[in-house]
Write an enzyme that holds these catalytic residues in place. Structure first.
Site, mmCIF file in Angstrom:
data_model
loop_
_atom_site.group_PDB
_atom_site.id
_atom_site.type_symbol
_atom_site.label_atom_id
_atom_site.label_comp_id
_atom_site.label_asym_id
_atom_site.label_seq_id
_atom_site.Cartn_x
_atom_site.Cartn_y
_atom_site.Cartn_z
ATOM 1 N N CYS A 209 -7.174 -14.334 -4.373
ATOM 2 C CA CYS A 209 -8.334 -14.714 -5.182
ATOM 3 C C CYS A 209 -9.640 -14.208 -4.590
ATOM 4 C CB CYS A 209 -8.389 -16.216 -5.416
ATOM 5 S SG CYS A 209 -8.784 -17.185 -3.962
ATOM 6 N N CYS A 350 11.524 6.883 -6.227
ATOM 7 C CA CYS A 350 10.419 7.010 -7.177
ATOM 8 C C CYS A 350 9.218 7.516 -6.387
ATOM 9 C CB CYS A 350 10.131 5.678 -7.866
ATOM 10 S SG CYS A 350 9.624 4.396 -6.716
#
Lengths: 393, 82
Positions: A209, A350
């Protein structure tokens, strides 16, 4: 030295609890004899500490390594403007002692870590997880599961929060229809944090946050719910949020209660977590394994037959790929399962190794493939370590 | 049959998609794992989240749980803030 009586001052202070038949003198004595550790004295920790102190929890430990910052004051309601720069744990306890001098406080101006967590947690009956980072959340879980302590989890993101009572004993109904743990020494325990989220994410996957912002009143709501669960656990009243994850969205005021069961390998996951040293992990011993770029290069150089599975999108593949790699973009995997061999090692890769970890975990879970390896760091690591002439992006 | 299912989003998944719910096409016999892969294709950043809790009808669902068109599905990521 368990207290068996309430002093006259305590009878005055806790009069409104004593008037409730559900709590009464017996419940208040349970609170007085309870020992609760609050990990983190920030947004969630402030209301938890205020309400547990006011409610008369006899012994409270406060853990926080940080100092008060001006940007904390929007939500961390225990601190004042003139206390910016001072250690939170100490300042919190100084305020709380004035609120209720009957309480015994232990101040820990330190970060809970693998070297101190067990000895601190063992001193308490219940832990309240009010931390602001995954590392300590997983540590709290793994230590509590290992030493058999219940903990009350809370977490916040922007306008929404999560609350759960984890690793708590689930009272088994006895034959006479009442529930009584004393008749049942091997108590079943509820889910753990790793039953909700088995794998430890890094802070890039999920920002905290400090970066995303948070509504100031949100930790007040969620922390107050945590304090409520602690009091219910101690006094044995109501139905604690055992076996449920509560989600609350302050914008829509919608609530979701998700039923969660304890995984059969919850204890094993906690043990592995403690052994891991809290580096984000991608695989367990039973699922897909990891392979480094160096290891893969060595095995290919030895002429080993390895199926290279590229799960990126076509434009990424066109930019660069490993020689002889087969392209099946992540979304095409379900319809192309049969193209993936089971008789030789399959190395999935990937860009950075996260998409491919998902595919490997999917193929393991859905298809039972046990020949899977995830290329650590993806093609990016390969380009940097093995093939410097390869394009990077 | 071309049905679709509405998936409720929470935490970072809401930030990634910019929506509090998304609609995903659903084929007969689709499982939770299939749904996740479809979502990851639509929103590649979702694939970067390793631990995503999927709830079907208010209960934790395993990757092989079959989803039906009237089910209530929610995607719940871990949240670190405190």
């Amino acid at each position: 030295m368990e207290s068996t009586t309430l002093l006259p001052t305590e009878q005055q202070r806790y009069q409104k609890h004593l008037n409730l038949p559900e709590i009464g003198p017996e419940g208040q004595l349970r609170l007085k004899n309870a020992r609760v550790l609050v990990v983190g004295a920030g947004g969630l920790g402030c209301p938890v500490l205020l309400y547990l102190t006011a409610a008369g929890v006899g012994k409270i430990g406060v853990v926080d390594p940080d100092v008060v910052d001006m940007s904390n004051l929007q939500r961390q309601v225990l601190y004042t403007t003139d206390e910016v720069g001072k250690p939170k744990a100490k300042i919190a306890v100084s305020h709380l002692m004035r609120l209720n001098p009957e309480i015994q406080f232990n101040t820990y101006t330190l970060a809970l870590d693998i070297s101190n967590a067990r000895s601190i947690i063992e001193e308490y009956d219940i832990v309240v997880d009010c931390t602001d980072n995954f590392k300590v959340r997983y540590l709290v879980n793994d230590v509590c599961v290992t030493v058999g302590k219940p903990f009350v989890y809370g977490a916040i993101h922007r306008f929404e929060g999560q609350v759960a009572v984890l690793n708590a004993p689930i009272p088994a109904p006895s034959s006479d229809g009442t529930s009584d743990d004393r008749k049942n020494p091997t108590v079943r325990r509820g889910p753990t944090y790793r039953c909700l989220f088995p794998e430890y994410p890094n802070d890039i996957e999920i920002p905290n946050c400090n970066d995303t912002g948070v509504l100031g009143v949100l930790p007040g709501v969620i922390g107050t719910l945590q304090a409520n669960e602690v009091i219910k656990l101690i006094t044995g009243i109501g139905q604690p949020l055992n076996e449920h994850l509560l989600m609350m969205d302050l914008l829509s005021m919608q609530q979701q209660k998700i039923k969660v069961k304890r995984r059969t390998d919850a204890d094993e996951l906690a043990r592995q977590g403690l052994a891991s040293g809290y580096r984000p992990a991608t695989a367990t011993s039973t699922g897909p394994q990891k392979m480094s770029a160096r290891d893969l290069a060595d095995r290919l150089a030895r002429g080993e037959s390895i199926f290279l599975l590229d799960v990126r999108e076509r434009p990424e593949y066109d930019l660069c790929h490993l020689e002889q790699a087969v392209l099946i973009p992540i979304g095409m995997i379900p319809n192309n399962r049969k193209r993936i061999p089971t008789d030789r090692p399959v190395v999935v890769y990937c860009h950075h190794g996260i998409r491919s970890a998902n595919v490997a975990n999917y193929l393991y879970a859905q298809e039972g493939l046990t020949n899977l390896y995830n290329l650590e760091g993806g093609i990016d690591a390969w380009a940097r370590e093995i093939e410097p002439e390869m394009a990077v992006y | 049959m071309n049905a679709s299912i509405s998936v409720l989003l929470f935490g970072i998944t809401r930030d990634i998609t910019g929506q509090s719910a998304v609609s995903v096409p659903l084929a007969d016999g689709n499982r939770v794992g299939d749904l996740l892969l479809q979502l990851q294709q639509q929103y590649p950043r979702l694939a970067d989240i390793r631990s995503l809790l999927v709830a079907v009808n208010g209960e934790y669902a395993e990757p092989d749980t079959v989803i039906n068109s009237r089910d209530e599905v929610a995607l719940i990521p871990p949240v670190s803030g405190g």
